[in-house]
Design a protein around this motif. Structure first.
Motif, short mmCIF file in Angstrom:
data_model
loop_
_atom_site.label_atom_id
_atom_site.label_comp_id
_atom_site.label_asym_id
_atom_site.label_seq_id
_atom_site.Cartn_x
_atom_site.Cartn_y
_atom_site.Cartn_z
N ALA A 70 -20.42 21.39 4.66
CA ALA A 70 -19.74 20.75 3.53
C ALA A 70 -20.70 19.84 2.79
N ASN A 71 -21.51 19.11 3.53
CA ASN A 71 -22.50 18.22 2.93
C ASN A 71 -23.45 19.01 2.04
N ARG A 72 -23.92 20.14 2.55
CA ARG A 72 -24.87 20.97 1.80
C ARG A 72 -24.23 21.50 0.51
N LEU A 73 -22.98 21.98 0.60
CA LEU A 73 -22.29 22.49 -0.58
C LEU A 73 -22.10 21.38 -1.62
N LEU A 74 -21.61 20.24 -1.18
CA LEU A 74 -21.38 19.13 -2.12
C LEU A 74 -22.67 18.65 -2.76
N ARG A 75 -23.74 18.59 -1.99
CA ARG A 75 -25.03 18.16 -2.55
C ARG A 75 -25.52 19.14 -3.61
N ARG A 76 -25.21 20.42 -3.45
CA ARG A 76 -25.63 21.42 -4.43
C ARG A 76 -24.74 21.40 -5.68
N MET A 77 -23.54 20.86 -5.55
CA MET A 77 -22.65 20.72 -6.70
C MET A 77 -22.91 19.41 -7.45
N LEU A 78 -23.25 18.37 -6.71
CA LEU A 78 -23.40 17.02 -7.27
C LEU A 78 -24.87 16.69 -7.52
N VAL A 79 -25.55 17.58 -8.17
CA VAL A 79 -26.95 17.39 -8.54
C VAL A 79 -26.98 16.71 -9.91
N ILE A 80 -27.81 15.70 -10.06
CA ILE A 80 -27.88 14.96 -11.32
C ILE A 80 -28.22 15.88 -12.50
N ASP A 81 -29.19 16.74 -12.33
CA ASP A 81 -29.59 17.67 -13.40
C ASP A 81 -28.58 18.81 -13.45
N PRO A 82 -27.78 18.90 -14.52
CA PRO A 82 -26.75 19.94 -14.62
C PRO A 82 -27.31 21.36 -14.48
N ASN A 83 -28.53 21.57 -14.90
CA ASN A 83 -29.13 22.91 -14.84
C ASN A 83 -29.46 23.34 -13.42
N CYS A 84 -29.45 22.40 -12.49
CA CYS A 84 -29.78 22.72 -11.10
C CYS A 84 -28.54 22.83 -10.21
N ARG A 85 -27.36 22.67 -10.78
CA ARG A 85 -26.13 22.73 -9.99
C ARG A 85 -25.80 24.17 -9.63
N LEU A 86 -25.13 24.32 -8.52
CA LEU A 86 -24.66 25.62 -8.06
C LEU A 86 -23.70 26.20 -9.09
N SER A 87 -23.72 27.49 -9.26
CA SER A 87 -22.79 28.16 -10.19
C SER A 87 -21.42 28.30 -9.53
N LEU A 88 -20.42 28.63 -10.30
CA LEU A 88 -19.08 28.85 -9.77
C LEU A 88 -19.09 30.01 -8.78
N ARG A 89 -19.82 31.05 -9.10
CA ARG A 89 -19.97 32.18 -8.18
C ARG A 89 -20.64 31.72 -6.88
N GLY A 90 -21.65 30.89 -6.99
CA GLY A 90 -22.33 30.37 -5.81
C GLY A 90 -21.42 29.50 -4.97
N ILE A 91 -20.58 28.71 -5.61
CA ILE A 91 -19.62 27.86 -4.88
C ILE A 91 -18.68 28.74 -4.08
N ARG A 92 -18.11 29.77 -4.72
CA ARG A 92 -17.21 30.69 -4.02
C ARG A 92 -17.90 31.29 -2.79
N ARG A 93 -19.12 31.75 -2.99
CA ARG A 93 -19.87 32.37 -1.91
C ARG A 93 -20.09 31.38 -0.75
N GLU A 94 -20.41 30.13 -1.06
CA GLU A 94 -20.69 29.13 -0.03
C GLU A 94 -19.42 28.64 0.68
N VAL A 95 -18.32 28.48 -0.06
CA VAL A 95 -17.07 28.00 0.54
C VAL A 95 -16.58 28.98 1.60
N ILE A 96 -16.70 30.26 1.32
CA ILE A 96 -16.25 31.29 2.26
C ILE A 96 -17.02 31.19 3.59
N LYS A 97 -18.26 30.76 3.55
CA LYS A 97 -19.09 30.66 4.76
C LYS A 97 -18.77 29.44 5.61
N ILE A 98 -18.12 28.44 5.04
CA ILE A 98 -17.89 27.18 5.76
C ILE A 98 -16.81 27.36 6.81
N LYS A 99 -17.16 27.05 8.06
CA LYS A 99 -16.22 27.18 9.17
C LYS A 99 -15.34 25.94 9.31
#
Length: 127
Positions: A70-99
């Protein structure tokens, strides 16, 4: 439009990723991570939690007992530079992996990054 002299174009979708990160955090932790996410020239003017988040890659694990996933996912979403944030598709892919979104009791007891007083608060019934 981005120019070399001016600011980059505002992206609604990339700003929405930040907002989704805050909402996801609130759903997991039951509160918001900080009161203000402003970056200033003086660190004394910044929210303490936001400042700590900027410097500590395991901030959500230590402060809120979130899992490393969860920490890793949130850190990839809450990046200061908007261009470096995870995409919506990437978020979906990562959430499914979280146990799990929180540390297990076993992880809490074996986690050397947590202060002992914090780990044993529930055992001692200290609130």
């Amino acid at each position: 439009m981005s120019t070399t002299d001016g600011p980059a174009e505002y992206s609604h979708s990339r700003s929405d990723i930040w907002s989704l990160g805050i909402i996801l955090f609130a759903m997991i932790a039951g509160q918001t991570p900080w009161s203000s996410a402003r970056i200033t020239h003086s660190e004394s003017d910044m929210d303490d939690n936001f400042l700590e988040f900027q410097y500590d890659m395991t901030f959500f694990v230590k402060k809120y007992l979130l899992s490393m996933e969860a920490n890793r996912l949130l850190r990839r979403m809450l990046v200061i530079d908007p261009n470096c944030r995870l995409s919506l598709r990437g978020i979906r892919r990562e959430v499914i992996k979280i146990k799990r979104f929180h540390l297990s009791e076993k992880e809490m007891l074996s986690c050397t990054c947590l202060p002992l007083a914090f780990i044993f608060t529930d055992l001692l019934d200290i609130k």
